[in-house]
Design a protein around this motif. Sequence first.
Motif, short mmCIF file in Angstrom:
data_model
loop_
_atom_site.label_atom_id
_atom_site.label_comp_id
_atom_site.label_asym_id
_atom_site.label_seq_id
_atom_site.Cartn_x
_atom_site.Cartn_y
_atom_site.Cartn_z
N ARG A 33 -10.35 -1.32 7.99
CA ARG A 33 -10.15 -1.99 6.71
C ARG A 33 -8.91 -2.87 6.79
O ARG A 33 -7.88 -2.44 7.30
N SER A 34 -9.03 -4.08 6.29
CA SER A 34 -7.91 -5.03 6.30
C SER A 34 -7.35 -5.17 4.90
O SER A 34 -8.10 -5.19 3.91
N TYR A 35 -6.03 -5.28 4.80
CA TYR A 35 -5.34 -5.42 3.51
C TYR A 35 -4.33 -6.55 3.61
O TYR A 35 -3.67 -6.72 4.64
N GLY A 36 -4.20 -7.28 2.54
CA GLY A 36 -3.16 -8.29 2.46
C GLY A 36 -1.86 -7.67 1.99
O GLY A 36 -1.84 -6.56 1.43
N ALA A 37 -0.76 -8.37 2.22
CA ALA A 37 0.55 -7.87 1.77
C ALA A 37 0.51 -7.60 0.27
O ALA A 37 0.09 -8.45 -0.52
N GLY A 38 0.94 -6.40 -0.12
CA GLY A 38 0.97 -6.04 -1.53
C GLY A 38 -0.29 -5.35 -2.03
O GLY A 38 -0.29 -4.82 -3.14
N GLU A 39 -1.34 -5.31 -1.23
CA GLU A 39 -2.58 -4.65 -1.66
C GLU A 39 -2.44 -3.13 -1.59
O GLU A 39 -1.74 -2.59 -0.73
N THR A 40 -3.13 -2.45 -2.49
CA THR A 40 -3.07 -0.99 -2.57
C THR A 40 -4.14 -0.36 -1.69
O THR A 40 -5.31 -0.76 -1.74
N VAL A 41 -3.74 0.63 -0.91
CA VAL A 41 -4.68 1.38 -0.08
C VAL A 41 -5.26 2.53 -0.90
O VAL A 41 -6.46 2.75 -0.93
N PHE A 42 -4.41 3.28 -1.56
CA PHE A 42 -4.83 4.30 -2.52
C PHE A 42 -3.69 4.52 -3.50
O PHE A 42 -2.54 4.16 -3.25
N LEU A 43 -4.03 5.12 -4.64
CA LEU A 43 -3.07 5.34 -5.71
C LEU A 43 -2.66 6.80 -5.80
O LEU A 43 -3.46 7.70 -5.51
N GLN A 44 -1.43 7.02 -6.21
CA GLN A 44 -0.94 8.37 -6.47
C GLN A 44 -1.85 9.05 -7.49
O GLN A 44 -2.17 8.48 -8.54
N GLY A 45 -2.31 10.26 -7.18
CA GLY A 45 -3.16 11.00 -8.10
C GLY A 45 -4.65 10.90 -7.78
O GLY A 45 -5.44 11.68 -8.30
N GLU A 46 -5.05 9.95 -6.94
CA GLU A 46 -6.46 9.83 -6.56
C GLU A 46 -6.84 10.96 -5.61
O GLU A 46 -6.00 11.45 -4.84
N PRO A 47 -8.13 11.40 -5.61
CA PRO A 47 -8.56 12.43 -4.66
C PRO A 47 -8.38 11.95 -3.23
O PRO A 47 -8.68 10.80 -2.91
N THR A 91 -6.29 18.03 -1.86
CA THR A 91 -5.48 17.79 -3.06
C THR A 91 -5.35 16.28 -3.27
O THR A 91 -5.59 15.50 -2.35
N PRO A 92 -4.96 15.84 -4.47
CA PRO A 92 -4.79 14.41 -4.71
C PRO A 92 -3.66 13.83 -3.87
O PRO A 92 -2.74 14.55 -3.45
N TYR A 93 -3.74 12.53 -3.62
CA TYR A 93 -2.64 11.86 -2.93
C TYR A 93 -1.38 11.96 -3.79
O TYR A 93 -1.41 11.57 -4.97
N PRO A 94 -0.26 12.46 -3.26
CA PRO A 94 0.96 12.58 -4.06
C PRO A 94 1.78 11.29 -4.10
O PRO A 94 2.81 11.24 -4.75
N VAL A 95 1.32 10.28 -3.38
CA VAL A 95 2.01 9.00 -3.31
C VAL A 95 1.00 7.87 -3.40
O VAL A 95 -0.20 8.08 -3.27
N THR A 96 1.51 6.67 -3.62
CA THR A 96 0.70 5.46 -3.53
C THR A 96 0.97 4.80 -2.18
O THR A 96 2.11 4.73 -1.74
N ALA A 97 -0.09 4.34 -1.52
CA ALA A 97 0.04 3.63 -0.25
C ALA A 97 -0.22 2.15 -0.49
O ALA A 97 -1.24 1.79 -1.07
N GLU A 98 0.72 1.32 -0.06
CA GLU A 98 0.62 -0.12 -0.29
C GLU A 98 0.97 -0.88 0.98
O GLU A 98 1.93 -0.53 1.68
N ALA A 99 0.19 -1.89 1.31
CA ALA A 99 0.46 -2.71 2.49
C ALA A 99 1.74 -3.50 2.28
O ALA A 99 1.91 -4.18 1.27
#
Length: 226
Positions: A33-47, A91-99
């Motif tokens: 998967r490719s992401y641009g700068a600033g794009e979200t990979v997953f959000l805090q709280g998502e499964p 468990t849910p992701y405890p953090v947000t991952a962002e490119a």
Amino acid sequence: MSEPVPEILRKSMLLSGLSEANRAHVLKDALRRSYGAGETVFLQGEPARAVFIVLSGAVKLVRMTPSGAEAVVAIIGRGRSFAEAMVLRRTPYPVTAEAITACTLLQIDGTRLRQFLVENPEFAIDLLASTFVHLQGLVEQVEKLKAHSGVQRLAEFLAGLAEAEAGGCAVELPYSKRLIAGHLGMQPESLSRAFAKLRESGVESEGNRVLIADLEALRAVAAGER
């Protein structure tokens, strides 16, 4: 993942201990998967449904505090993996991952990974060791935040970017100074003051380019010897 396994995956901490056959099994349904700068990979709280390995670029893991501030938990570079523990614990992701930059990630299905762990106890032990190494890194990071001054943290960060062993050199900052400040546990204005202080040790900042007159002197600052 149908194409040949890239060398970077063979050397990644998550997969390096596997045989070719087992590695192919884990990666069977993996997706690039490719992401641009600033794009979200997953959000805090998502499964947590997948584990990721960075093939190129860099990703930041951030956690939003109750006050709405963003705390940088880790910066993940090429060859490193993240989200293993959450996937294994379901468990849910405890953090947000962002490119941070344009990047390419390999996404490994969590269900397949858990099944493989049940069938291969030795791999489970290797993965536990990988998770411990990551935890140890976080402990060391907290220790540095508590025991080292902002100037020391910045000096160590800059010295770590240098490819040379001694003498003078120039390094490029891999991401914005604002993000570097967050990574080092500092406010942007504190980072600016730290850069100003390092001028006494021969460090000059020109945008994203930093000139280091003497690496040994910089390392001495990082160690608290100057």
